[in-house]
Design a protein around this motif. Structure first.
Motif: not given
Length: 167
Positions: A121, A134-135, A137-139, A141
């Motif tokens: 982050e 998944p979290a 991958k979502q964060a 770039h």
């Protein structure tokens, strides 16, 4: 994220921070008959890390687990900034940035699981390995096509090197 934005982020990297378990290894833990912990590292990842260092990018390892195998492998690769045994990775990251005089925007962080999330982050280039949670991958770039321990670190190194050498 567009390819142009990804390349721009990668081109400004001065520091690359890698997790170990699940990034430089496949995430599985191996124990020998005597209780010793064994890890398997991919030679392609090591070559990528060496090339990135040779290009002037500082490398660091921040791992929540403490392992003699990691200490040995990082010595073999000449990586001087190795932090192990603390899942609170962000304070370590912040101290490292201050020590090196590098901004978070000039840093790439590569992770696979929730302890890596605060670093991703903050990083200018956040990368998740293909088999990350998944979290993560979502964060990120960017998500590698290779899995952790299977060439993902090499893929990140090559991405940064390509961005530094091409407009």
């Amino acid at each position: 994220m567009s390819d142009a934005d990804l390349k721009q982020r990668a081109a400004r990297i001065k520091l690359a921070v890698f997790d170990v378990d699940g990034v430089l290894t496949d995430g599985r833990l191996y124990y020998g008959a005597g209780g010793e912990e064994l890890k398997v590292f991919h030679v392609h990842d090591g070559q990528g890390l060496k090339r990135l260092q040779a290009a002037g990018v500082t490398l660091a390892i921040i791992s929540g687990r403490d392992s003699a195998a990691v200490t040995r492998r990082m010595q073999d690769l000449g990586i001087q900034h190795v932090f192990q045994g603390d899942e609170q990775k962000l304070p370590i990251f912040d101290r490292l940035l201050k020590k090196l005089g590098v901004s978070a925007d000039e840093t790439a962080c590569v992770g696979d699981d929730l302890p890596d999330l605060p670093l991703l982050e903050r990083a200018g280039l956040a990368v998740a390995v293909a088999n990350a949670q998944p979290a993560i991958k979502q964060a990120a770039h960017h998500v590698t096509t290779a899995r952790g321990g299977g060439g993902a670190a090499r893929e990140v190194c090559d991405l940064i090197l390509a961005a530094r050498t091409r407009p």
